[in-house]
Design an enzyme around this catalytic site. Structure first.
Site, PDB file in Angstrom:
ATOM      1  N   THR A 225      36.344  30.027  45.774  1.00  0.00           N
ATOM      2  CA  THR A 225      37.307  30.962  46.368  1.00  0.00           C
ATOM      3  C   THR A 225      38.325  31.407  45.311  1.00  0.00           C
ATOM      4  OG1 THR A 225      38.747  31.333  48.297  1.00  0.00           O
ATOM      5  CG2 THR A 225      38.898  29.171  47.275  1.00  0.00           C
ATOM      6  N   ASN A 226      39.402  32.044  45.736  1.00  0.00           N
ATOM      7  CA  ASN A 226      40.429  32.506  44.789  1.00  0.00           C
ATOM      8  C   ASN A 226      41.804  32.306  45.433  1.00  0.00           C
ATOM      9  OD1 ASN A 226      41.148  35.008  46.326  1.00  0.00           O
ATOM     10  ND2 ASN A 226      38.996  35.463  45.894  1.00  0.00           N
ATOM     11  N   ARG A 227      42.840  32.692  44.708  1.00  0.00           N
ATOM     12  CA  ARG A 227      44.198  32.340  45.134  1.00  0.00           C
ATOM     13  C   ARG A 227      44.838  33.355  46.096  1.00  0.00           C
ATOM     14  NH1 ARG A 227      45.723  28.146  41.933  1.00  0.00           N
ATOM     15  NH2 ARG A 227      44.777  28.058  39.861  1.00  0.00           N
ATOM     16  N   SER A 228      44.083  34.331  46.549  1.00  0.00           N
ATOM     17  CA  SER A 228      44.690  35.345  47.427  1.00  0.00           C
ATOM     18  C   SER A 228      45.217  34.700  48.720  1.00  0.00           C
ATOM     19  CB  SER A 228      43.648  36.411  47.776  1.00  0.00           C
ATOM     20  OG  SER A 228      44.154  37.238  48.792  1.00  0.00           O
TER      21      SER A 228
END
Ligand code: C5P
Length: 425
Positions: A225-228
């Protein structure tokens, strides 16, 4: 108290009433309280109907008679001493905007926590109008973590914060914490009031927004995933609703309670793609604010990968570009907005290239490495480029303010194709 001070203050799609705008001028008790007198005078001179609401401590610094003499109505100093049994609800409901000058550390703590112990706090809890706070205090207090947290909480709720400046403080001290110049405070208030007088420029417009980072499974327990955080996407939704739009958000994150927004939860890029493709044809505006994973595991393991089996080799494949797909499928007149998170360089140039490559109308570019901007922050700093060559720069601001600037460009586009409400004269 969520939503207080958010830009929900716009009155939907109602016709513009030709009456003076009503501003509640809250005054809390600090040495800078005397400068609220100048703010009061300047607002009245600008044609604003000013109702002064003073805390008990404010009256220790400036007499209520001073405000009563200059404002549009007598100053109110208590929940209890007037003829009205519940003055705060009338004040809160009737206000087009509430501005607090100065906002002391104590006031900010109470407001951030939803206290309604005095007339000013109760008015703020009872209003849906935009709220502006103008902190003023000693440098040590302004820099205290509790004050920083309270400011962050208020910003997250859409409250506008006019930062104090460096300069002389009470006594012989000087430093950061001096109240912003009254003329600058009035300029911000007048700018926000102009927005209040333009309600409903998205009335009847259907807006679809994606928000959050996608999660791509490696096995039943692990994801890429990512930090959004989804904050910018939800800020767009919130501001669009306030301006009269019907809004659906396709989100990978749990939203905080927001009035009037329909939310569809998804997790992966594939789920987001399906949801966006099925909902977009009915919408006038589509905003891809989500951080879609560019790569996902080609194969998802059926059971949890075990260390005993050695280090797994995960083969990645590219995810579909949802935004480019939406552009290929777009219906005539539909406005498509993308976000370009760039790490340094000329973000506007990079965003314009991406806009052309994907075939969208508006690209919002931010430098994810800039302090206070991008993933998981409550603030953002962006350049907005349009396919017609238009460009708008928004300095470090709340994500709601960024959302408003993005929607301003969207409204221009909709007007060009005859889809948005007409400008109020
Ligand atoms: O190409 P890049 O990932 O920088 O483009 C960002 C924009 O494209 C964002 O609006 C994002 O939501 C969208 N995007 C997408 N599908 C992908 C990757 C990005 O819709 N697979």
């Amino acid at each position: 108290m969520d939503g207080i001070g958010s830009p929900q203050g716009g009155s939907g799609s109602v016709a513009v009433v030709d009456r003076p705008k009503r501003v509640v001028l809250g005054v809390s008790g600090g040495i800078a309280s005397y400068k609220a007198v100048e703010v009061c005078r300047r607002l009245v001179d600008s044609g604003v109907h000013v109702v002064p609401v003073l805390t008990r401590n404010a009256t220790r610094f400036v007499g209520e008679i001073t405000f009563s003499a200059l404002a549009s109505e007598p100053a109110i100093t208590s929940l209890w001493n007037g003829r009205e049994p519940i003055p705060h609800t009338r004040l809160g409901q009737a206000a087009d905007l509430v501005v607090v000058v100065p906002a002391t550390a104590g006031f900010l703590a109470h407001y951030a926590n939803g206290f309604a112990d005095d007339i000013l706090e109760a008015t703020l809890v009872a209003t849906r109008a935009p709220v502006v706070v103008c902190p003023a205090m000693h440098t040590e207090m302004w820099e205290h973590p509790a004050v920083r947290d309270n400011i962050a909480t208020l910003r997250r709720r859409g409250v506008h914060v006019i930062e104090p400046v460096e300069g002389r403080l009470a006594g012989s001290d000087s430093g950061a914490g001096r109240l912003a110049d009254p003329a600058d405070i009035v300029a911000v208030v007048m700018g926000l009031l102009e927005r209040v007088t333009e309600p409903g420029d998205l009335a009847g417009v259907k807006v679809l927004v994606s928000a959050g980072g996608t999660r791509e499974a490696i096995d039943p327990v692990r994801v890429i995933t990512n930090r959004s955080s989804g904050k910018q996407g939800f800020a767009i939704a919130e501001v669009a609703v306030a301006r009269g739009a019907a809004v659906t958000v396709v989100s990978t994150v749990e939203p905080r309670a927001l009035r009037g927004i329909e939310v569809l939860r998804v997790e992966t890029a594939a789920e987001m793609e399906r949801a966006m493709y099925s909902l977009a044809p009915a919408c006038d505006v589509v905003v891809m604010a989500a951080a879609v994973a560019d790569f996902r595991p080609k194969l998802v393991a059926d059971s949890k990968l075990s260390k005993a089996d050695g280090v797994p080799e995960i083969v990645l494949e590219q995810t579909p570009d949802i935004l480019a797909g939406l552009a290929r499928r777009r219906r005539p007149g539909q406005v498509l907005v993308g976000f370009a998170a760039e790490a340094g360089g000329d973000v506007a140039v990079k965003a314009a290239a991406k806009m052309a490559a994907k075939g969208v109308d508006v690209m919002v570019a931010n430098d994810v490495l800039a302090p206070g901007a991008g993933f998981d922050h409550d603030t953002n700093e962006v350049v907005i480029v349009g396919s017609g060559g238009e460009q708008a720069t928004v300095g470090l601001s709340s994500k709601q303010e960024v959302a408003a600037a993005v929607l301003d460009m969207v409204v221009e586009r909709l007007r060009a194709v005859g889809r948005a409400g007409q400008e109020n004269s």
